[in-house]
Design a protein around this motif. Structure first.
Motif, short mmCIF file in Angstrom:
data_model
loop_
_atom_site.label_atom_id
_atom_site.label_comp_id
_atom_site.label_asym_id
_atom_site.label_seq_id
_atom_site.Cartn_x
_atom_site.Cartn_y
_atom_site.Cartn_z
N MET A 156 9.80 -4.97 -11.51
CA MET A 156 10.55 -3.74 -11.27
C MET A 156 12.04 -4.02 -11.13
O MET A 156 12.88 -3.18 -11.50
N ALA A 157 12.40 -5.20 -10.62
CA ALA A 157 13.82 -5.54 -10.45
C ALA A 157 14.55 -5.57 -11.78
O ALA A 157 15.76 -5.32 -11.85
N GLY A 158 13.81 -5.85 -12.87
CA GLY A 158 14.43 -5.87 -14.18
C GLY A 158 14.45 -4.52 -14.88
O GLY A 158 15.03 -4.40 -15.96
N GLY A 159 13.80 -3.51 -14.29
CA GLY A 159 13.76 -2.19 -14.91
C GLY A 159 12.46 -1.90 -15.62
O GLY A 159 12.36 -0.93 -16.37
N LEU A 160 11.44 -2.72 -15.38
CA LEU A 160 10.13 -2.49 -15.98
C LEU A 160 9.37 -1.43 -15.19
O LEU A 160 9.46 -1.39 -13.96
N VAL A 161 8.62 -0.59 -15.92
CA VAL A 161 7.82 0.46 -15.29
C VAL A 161 6.42 0.42 -15.87
O VAL A 161 6.18 -0.17 -16.93
N SER A 162 5.50 1.05 -15.19
CA SER A 162 4.10 1.06 -15.60
C SER A 162 3.90 1.85 -16.89
O SER A 162 4.53 2.88 -17.12
N SER A 163 2.99 1.36 -17.74
CA SER A 163 2.76 2.00 -19.04
C SER A 163 1.65 3.05 -18.95
O SER A 163 0.59 2.91 -19.56
N ASP A 164 1.91 4.09 -18.20
CA ASP A 164 0.98 5.21 -18.15
C ASP A 164 1.77 6.51 -18.35
O ASP A 164 2.99 6.53 -18.27
N GLU A 176 2.01 9.19 -16.56
CA GLU A 176 2.73 9.65 -15.37
C GLU A 176 4.10 8.97 -15.26
O GLU A 176 5.11 9.61 -14.96
N SER A 177 4.11 7.68 -15.55
CA SER A 177 5.35 6.91 -15.50
C SER A 177 6.34 7.40 -16.55
O SER A 177 7.53 7.58 -16.27
N ALA A 178 5.84 7.63 -17.77
CA ALA A 178 6.71 8.12 -18.84
C ALA A 178 7.29 9.48 -18.49
O ALA A 178 8.49 9.73 -18.68
N SER A 179 6.46 10.36 -17.98
CA SER A 179 6.92 11.71 -17.62
C SER A 179 7.97 11.66 -16.53
O SER A 179 8.95 12.42 -16.56
N HIS A 180 7.80 10.76 -15.56
CA HIS A 180 8.76 10.67 -14.47
C HIS A 180 10.15 10.31 -14.99
O HIS A 180 11.15 10.90 -14.55
N VAL A 181 10.22 9.36 -15.93
CA VAL A 181 11.51 8.95 -16.48
C VAL A 181 12.10 10.03 -17.36
O VAL A 181 13.29 10.36 -17.26
N LEU A 202 0.83 -1.20 0.00
CA LEU A 202 0.00 0.00 0.00
C LEU A 202 0.87 1.26 0.00
O LEU A 202 0.59 2.22 -0.73
N THR A 203 1.92 1.25 0.79
CA THR A 203 2.80 2.43 0.85
C THR A 203 3.69 2.53 -0.38
O THR A 203 4.17 3.61 -0.72
N ASP A 204 3.90 1.41 -1.08
CA ASP A 204 4.81 1.36 -2.22
C ASP A 204 4.07 1.34 -3.56
O ASP A 204 4.69 1.15 -4.61
N ARG A 205 2.77 1.58 -3.53
CA ARG A 205 1.96 1.37 -4.73
C ARG A 205 2.32 2.29 -5.89
O ARG A 205 2.03 1.98 -7.05
N GLU A 206 2.96 3.42 -5.62
CA GLU A 206 3.31 4.36 -6.70
C GLU A 206 4.66 4.05 -7.34
O GLU A 206 5.02 4.66 -8.34
N ALA A 207 5.40 3.10 -6.79
CA ALA A 207 6.76 2.80 -7.28
C ALA A 207 6.82 2.50 -8.77
O ALA A 207 7.73 3.00 -9.47
N PRO A 208 5.90 1.70 -9.35
CA PRO A 208 5.99 1.40 -10.79
C PRO A 208 5.86 2.63 -11.68
O PRO A 208 6.32 2.62 -12.82
N SER A 209 5.23 3.69 -11.16
CA SER A 209 5.09 4.94 -11.92
C SER A 209 6.16 5.95 -11.56
O SER A 209 6.16 7.07 -12.08
N ARG A 210 7.07 5.55 -10.67
CA ARG A 210 8.14 6.45 -10.23
C ARG A 210 9.52 5.89 -10.58
O ARG A 210 10.49 6.08 -9.85
N GLY A 211 9.58 5.19 -11.70
CA GLY A 211 10.87 4.68 -12.15
C GLY A 211 11.20 3.29 -11.70
O GLY A 211 12.24 2.74 -12.07
#
Length: 335
Positions: free
Chosen positions: A157-165, A167-172, A59-68
């Motif tokens: 995420m360990a492999g470097g995968l990020v969410s396809s939205d 927000e995620s693209a903008s963060h990177v 729950l606390t880490d739910r934004e991680a895939p959109s944060r790189g």
């Protein structure tokens, strides 16, 4: 049907290569379901606290895939991926330098059935990405759906995968200092339905969202074509308009993932199964296309950059196809 069995005298090296591919196919097709079963199953045992604590942390880490994301060099450098690379084999081909002071948006084509080239080249170091492109950190986008699966999300995420939205693209792409490469498999799951040997059909004619993102961030576009990606599996015939194709499109709309009915070889025989054929993949990274930054680009501006991207991708394909045994009369088709 006559079954062709693998010889018993195969060297250990080849058996390890096959084993590495089998575990990857399993992780692609069944690991998420196993992770869900494990998470739920633990709740009904004396180890229920593990799932409860994970749920709280999740729950606390739910934004991680959109944060790189959260990559692991240990996983990315695993010897398993080197065995998998040698199975096909997979080769990453560099045609131009990437400036580590700059961020980039890469379009990867084609999707193929399981996107083998995209995974091995950008989620592992098996093909030597960091050696070829020093100072560049690769990120590969994946459907947000998979980052909702407990345990499995951490593996991704360990492999470097990020969410396809967006927000995620903008963060990177907004990261200061540059040195980030965001890879998007532009054709997505729908393109997988046309992945079969000898096919060069790309779902790209009306896919312009990635171009708009690049313009909004002033990020150069890098066209990339993976020769051999579509040659790894056969697929049950599903021409447009057929009942199977309509069913696959309907399932994709409901679930967000496509379900190509693919087949190739098995573990101990070469006649049928879900293990990909041993066919080479050459992922050719093109030269960056400069993009002028504009916060709210017009449709005409997006169309102009999109057309330039199509032209550069076609040029990349035509310049290299002879090296990788593509017939002279074969050309890219955009749908």
């Amino acid at each position: 049907m006559k079954i062709e069995f693998a010889p018993l005298s195969l060297p250990l090296q080849r058996r390890l290569q096959t084993a590495s591919v089998v575990q990857w196919v399993f992780s692609f097709l069944g690991l998420a379901q196993c992770c869900v079963a494990l998470f739920i199953g633990l709740l009904f045992t004396r180890f229920w606290l593990l799932s409860a604590l994970y749920a709280a942390w999740w729950l606390t880490d739910r934004e991680a895939p959109s944060r790189g994301g959260r990559r692991s060099q240990l996983l990315r450098n695993s010897i398993v991926w080197r065995y998998m690379r040698d199975y096909f084999p997979v080769t990453l081909v560099k045609t131009a330098e990437l400036d580590p002071r700059q961020n980039y948006l890469m379009g990867f084509h084609p999707h193929g059935v399981l996107a083998v080239g995209a995974f091995l080249n950008f989620c592992t170091e098996a093909s030597g990405f960091s050696t070829l492109f020093p100072g560049i950190t690769p990120h590969l986008m994946m459907l947000s759906l998979w980052f909702r699966v407990p345990f499995f999300r951490d593996y991704l995420m360990a492999g470097g995968l990020v969410s396809s939205d967006k927000e995620s693209a903008s963060h990177v792409l907004q990261r200061p200092g540059g040195g980030n490469l965001l890879t998007i498999i532009v054709g997505g799951a729908q393109e997988a339905l046309d992945a079969r040997p000898g096919s060069y059909t790309l779902l790209l004619k009306n896919r312009k969202g990635f171009v708009r993102v690049a313009i909004e961030h002033g990020t150069p576009l890098v066209p990339t074509f993976s020769f051999g990606e579509n040659d790894l599996f056969e697929q049950v015939s599903n021409p447009k308009g057929s009942w199977l194709r309509r069913l696959q499109h309907r399932l994709q709309q409901v679930m967000g993932v496509s379900l190509p009915l693919f087949h190739a070889r098995g573990i101990f025989q070469y006649s049928f199964g879900l293990v990909p054929y041993r066919r080479p993949i050459y992922t050719v990274v093109g030269k960056p296309i400069p993009v002028q930054k504009k916060y709210k680009p017009s449709e005409e501006e997006v169309d102009r950059v999109h057309q330039k991207y199509l032209e550069e991708l076609c040029k990349l394909f035509e310049e290299h196809k002879a090296k990788y045994n593509v017939p002279e009369d074969s050309h890219l088709e955009f749908i």
